[in-house]
Design an enzyme around this catalytic site. Structure first.
Site, mmCIF file in Angstrom:
data_model
loop_
_atom_site.group_PDB
_atom_site.id
_atom_site.type_symbol
_atom_site.label_atom_id
_atom_site.label_comp_id
_atom_site.label_asym_id
_atom_site.label_seq_id
_atom_site.Cartn_x
_atom_site.Cartn_y
_atom_site.Cartn_z
ATOM 1 N N SER A 143 -11.232 5.518 2.226
ATOM 2 C CA SER A 143 -11.199 6.976 2.408
ATOM 3 C C SER A 143 -12.231 7.623 1.498
ATOM 4 C CB SER A 143 -9.798 7.480 2.039
ATOM 5 O OG SER A 143 -9.831 8.870 1.790
ATOM 6 N N TYR A 156 -3.666 8.001 -4.406
ATOM 7 C CA TYR A 156 -4.194 7.419 -3.172
ATOM 8 C C TYR A 156 -5.668 7.077 -3.342
ATOM 9 C CZ TYR A 156 -5.753 7.681 1.784
ATOM 10 O OH TYR A 156 -6.312 7.452 3.011
HETATM 11 N N1 LIG Z 1 -6.132 10.321 8.845
HETATM 12 C C1 LIG Z 1 -7.135 10.546 8.042
HETATM 13 O O1 LIG Z 1 -7.644 11.685 7.946
HETATM 14 C C2 LIG Z 1 -7.686 9.424 7.208
HETATM 15 C C3 LIG Z 1 -8.820 9.689 6.428
HETATM 16 C C4 LIG Z 1 -9.354 8.658 5.665
HETATM 17 C C5 LIG Z 1 -8.756 7.407 5.694
HETATM 18 N N2 LIG Z 1 -7.648 7.178 6.450
HETATM 19 C C6 LIG Z 1 -7.074 5.817 6.450
HETATM 20 O O2 LIG Z 1 -6.921 5.373 7.789
HETATM 21 C C7 LIG Z 1 -5.831 4.437 7.879
HETATM 22 C C8 LIG Z 1 -4.890 4.844 8.991
HETATM 23 O O3 LIG Z 1 -4.351 6.102 8.679
HETATM 24 P P1 LIG Z 1 -3.672 7.033 9.762
HETATM 25 O O4 LIG Z 1 -4.106 8.400 9.435
HETATM 26 O O5 LIG Z 1 -3.853 6.472 11.104
HETATM 27 O O6 LIG Z 1 -2.135 6.891 9.296
HETATM 28 P P2 LIG Z 1 -0.760 7.016 10.105
HETATM 29 O O7 LIG Z 1 -0.928 7.772 11.355
HETATM 30 O O8 LIG Z 1 0.217 7.487 9.098
HETATM 31 O O9 LIG Z 1 -0.435 5.508 10.489
HETATM 32 C C9 LIG Z 1 -0.120 4.567 9.511
HETATM 33 C C10 LIG Z 1 0.346 3.284 10.175
HETATM 34 O O10 LIG Z 1 0.618 2.318 9.170
HETATM 35 C C11 LIG Z 1 1.965 1.861 9.264
HETATM 36 N N3 LIG Z 1 2.403 1.593 7.893
HETATM 37 C C12 LIG Z 1 2.490 2.455 6.869
HETATM 38 N N4 LIG Z 1 2.926 1.844 5.760
HETATM 39 C C13 LIG Z 1 3.102 0.537 6.090
HETATM 40 C C14 LIG Z 1 3.537 -0.609 5.373
HETATM 41 N N5 LIG Z 1 3.882 -0.523 4.082
HETATM 42 N N6 LIG Z 1 3.584 -1.788 6.020
HETATM 43 C C15 LIG Z 1 3.218 -1.878 7.323
HETATM 44 N N7 LIG Z 1 2.822 -0.827 8.046
HETATM 45 C C16 LIG Z 1 2.763 0.365 7.435
HETATM 46 C C17 LIG Z 1 2.699 2.981 9.970
HETATM 47 O O11 LIG Z 1 3.836 2.571 10.689
HETATM 48 P P3 LIG Z 1 5.295 2.493 9.965
HETATM 49 O O12 LIG Z 1 5.484 3.828 9.300
HETATM 50 O O13 LIG Z 1 6.245 2.191 11.045
HETATM 51 O O14 LIG Z 1 5.158 1.393 8.968
HETATM 52 C C18 LIG Z 1 1.623 3.424 10.961
HETATM 53 O O15 LIG Z 1 1.559 2.547 12.046
HETATM 54 C C19 LIG Z 1 -5.210 4.390 6.506
HETATM 55 O O16 LIG Z 1 -5.710 3.291 5.783
HETATM 56 C C20 LIG Z 1 -5.681 5.680 5.858
HETATM 57 O O17 LIG Z 1 -5.714 5.583 4.454
HETATM 58 C C21 LIG Z 1 -7.106 8.154 7.219
#
Ligand SMILES: NC(=O)c1ccc[n+]([C@@H]2O[C@H](COP(=O)([O-])OP(=O)(O)OC[C@H]3O[C@@H](n4cnc5c(N)ncnc54)[C@H](OP(=O)(O)O)[C@@H]3O)[C@@H](O)[C@H]2O)c1
Lengths: 243, 347
Positions: A143, A156
């Protein structure tokens, strides 16, 4: 194409958001998929949807911080199993609303580090033999918070900064094993995690995860040796390779 | 490649509806508009070497044009598939069209099996925000299919279909552009020889241009208004530019593709050898810093090419030059006339 020629990919946190989009893209690119997330139902729903698109999908619900779960993931590949791609995407944001580091409970900080740094490394350790057999790629999702020091994002951000250094170091250490490692910052995306960082706010101006498709199409078709050790921004205007 | 981003539409310019060769001329027999702070001059492209000084450096694009338009067939019947950019291992960004004149979007869902130029392929994913573009994965030899069944991508203003050779510049060496990097087209061996005798250097980059047929609203908000395209700026070119600078010479980019490649290789502090994919958008808000001069075709209003020219010349100077070109009957588009201009700061 027979099942034996099929490339195999593992995506953690694939039940929604970026992980779901990546799983869909990889399924359409004919990877055989093993998907994880803690909650079984949303994960099964995604798997069903991708199977209807013709993808070969298995799921294994579990928490990436659970060693037994990680072992089970590795065992799914079989004793001489080959892995072409591991995406460490599952991630922990910390308490919502975000709070400054002085007020971040240390238990939360430990949990963030556990999910975002320790678990990805543990999974790579567990899967290194299978990755070596596949001359595989590791993609660790990072990120911009890893770099900028945004107020409220310290726990984070520190975990993602640590993950970036793990990626860079591993890239060098695993080069001779033929395993490539990259860090990818997907940029702001309209997902549940992003909403949790901005509770009650309208985030509809953020793009959906599909905005990263051209980047994945690019990255996954590059020579792994030309990208290993690099950090990419999926929404940037330039993606560079070595040489 | 160019994207329409504005709608201002002054009096219509004259369009080149065929190549100079089809008009009974040679490729270097086109007009050259030269913009300077003092005004516009109407010259012949053949006078280019005399307009440059010994020690100046021309930077050219070595990308060759592909016969990128293939006949295709799928559950929706026959259509044409324009191959914009190869992402690797048989994965292409494409534009399915009903015909050269009739754009999509075509109802081709992800996962649809098609064939183009006889090669089986699968629609993998839509381009985000642009329903007319899709990633397609081929299971077979695409270059061979193109060489047998492919035609250059043509747009409606052409009166006669021009053969592929007419879409190649004298610099063409690395196949990969869906649309010709056209600013290099008027160059001939005799012009290159005259430039060499005068002590003008030549260095090269590669930028493979994709399709330019984007429409208003095609681009996802917040994303750069360009599609990612492969580019390479080699070390020899970085060194040639540095030598030219040290000796007080000027760096002249031949085409907007060259400006974009050079800016993609500039990290904010210095120019470095670089390769990858770029969608760097050069505009008055993100102006170019590497080249001093630009040789370019004449571009339609509201395209990203014009944003680049505005960034290069200044909006007012560019508009004055274009008003002059329209009044003087210059020919627009890839087979038309060309325009030499300089960045005010270093002119
Ligand atoms: N969205 C943004 O703006 C953004 C920006 C920069 C980076 N990122 C990065 O992109 C990635 C995806 O983020 P997202 O925004 O798509 O998040 P999200 O919509 O919250 O999805 C997270 C996923 O991870 C699973 N998860 C969370 N904790 C877990 C654990 N301990 N073990 C196994 N599964 C787990 C969740 O399912 P369960 O809850 O069922 O486990 C869900 O499927 C992350 O690495 C995040 O840091 C996102």
């Amino acid at each position: 194409m027979t099942a034996e020629d099929r490339r195999r990919a593992i995506v953690t946190g694939a039940s929604q958001g970026l992980g779901e989009l990546l799983a869909q893209f990889l399924g359409d690119e004919h990877y055989e998929l093993l998907l994880t997330a803690r909650r079984r139902e949303p994960l099964e729903r995604v798997a069903e949807r991708l199977r209807r698109r013709g993808a070969a999908v298995e799921v294994l619900p579990g928490d990436v911080t659970d060693a037994a779960h990680r072992r089970a993931v590795a065992e799914r590949l079989g004793p001489a199993g080959r892995l072409d791609l591991l995406v460490n995407n599952a991630s922990e944001l910390g308490p919502s609303p975000l709070r400054p580091l002085t007020e971040l409970p240390l238990e939360s900080f430990r949990r963030i580090l556990e999910v975002n740094v320790v678990a990805p490394l543990a999974l790579i350790q567990e899967l290194a033999p299978a990755l070596a057999r596949g001359h595989g790629r590791v993609v660790n999702i990072t990120s911009d918070a890893a770099i900028e020091g945004y107020a409220g994002w310290g726990g984070y951000g520190a975990s993602k900064a640590a993950l970036d250094l793990v990626s860079r170091t591993l890239a060098g250490e695993l080069r001779t094993a033929g395993i490539s490692v990259v860090s990818v910052d997907p940029g702001d995306l309209r997902t549940a995690m992003h909403q949790a960082a901005y509770p009650g706010q309208d985030i509809s101006d953020r793009p959906l995860p599909e905005v990263t498709v051209p980047f994945w199409a690019w990255l996954l078709h590059r020579d792994p040796a030309a990208v290993t050790g690099r950090r990419y921004r999926a929404q940037s205007d330039r993606w560079e390779v070595a040489g | 490649m160019s994207t329409r981003v504005a709608t201002a539409r002054p009096s219509a310019p004259a369009l080149a509806d065929r190549s100079p060769e089809s008009r009974g001329r040679q490729r270097d027999e086109v007009r050259l508009l030269v913009s300077a702070t003092t005004g516009e001059r109407d010259l012949s492209f053949r006078s280019l070497p005399d307009l440059l000084a010994p020690g100046d450096l021309l930077v050219v694009n070595e990308s060759a044009t592909l016969p990128a338009s293939l006949p295709a067939v799928g559950p929706i019947g026959e259509f044409r598939l324009h191959l914009a950019t190869e992402f690797g291992d048989g994965l292409w960004l494409t534009e399915p069209r009903w015909s050269p004149a009739r754009p999509g979007p075509l109802p081709l869902a992800d996962g649809t099996a098609i064939a183009a130029g006889g090669v089986p392929a699968t629609v993998v994913a839509r381009y985000p925000g642009i329903a007319r573009l899709a990633f397609v994965r081929f299971e077979g030899d695409v270059p061979a299919a193109m060489s047998i069944y492919g035609e250059p991508i043509r747009y409606g203003y052409l009166r006669v279909p021009e053969p592929l050779e007419r879409y190649q510049t004298v610099f063409a060496r690395v196949p990969g552009s869906a649309e010709m990097p056209s600013a290099g087209r008027p160059f001939s061996t005799r012009i290159l020889e005259a430039a060499r005798r005068r002590g003008i250097g030549i260095a090269s980059v590669v930028l493979h241009a994709g399709v330019s047929s984007l429409e208003p609203g095609d681009i996802v908000t917040g994303a750069p208004p360009l599609l990612p395209e492969p580019y390479a700026v080699p070390a020899a070119t970085v060194e040639a530019i540095a030598r030219t600078r040290r000796a007080g010479g000027r760096v002249i980019a031949v085409g907007t593709t060259v400006v974009r490649a050079l800016e993609s290789a500039h990290d904010g502090c210095s120019l470095r050898p670089s390769r990858g994919f770029s969608r760097r958008y050069v505009s008055p808000a993100q102006p170019p810093v590497v080249a001093d001069g630009l040789i370019s075709g004449l571009h339609a209003e509201g395209t990203t090419h014009l944003d680049l020219l505005d960034a290069f010349l200044g909006r007012a100077a560019r508009e004055r030059a274009y008003a002059h070109a329209r009044a003087a009957g210059y020919l627009w588009h890839e087979f038309g006339d060309v325009h030499l201009s300089f960045r005010p700061a270093r002119a």
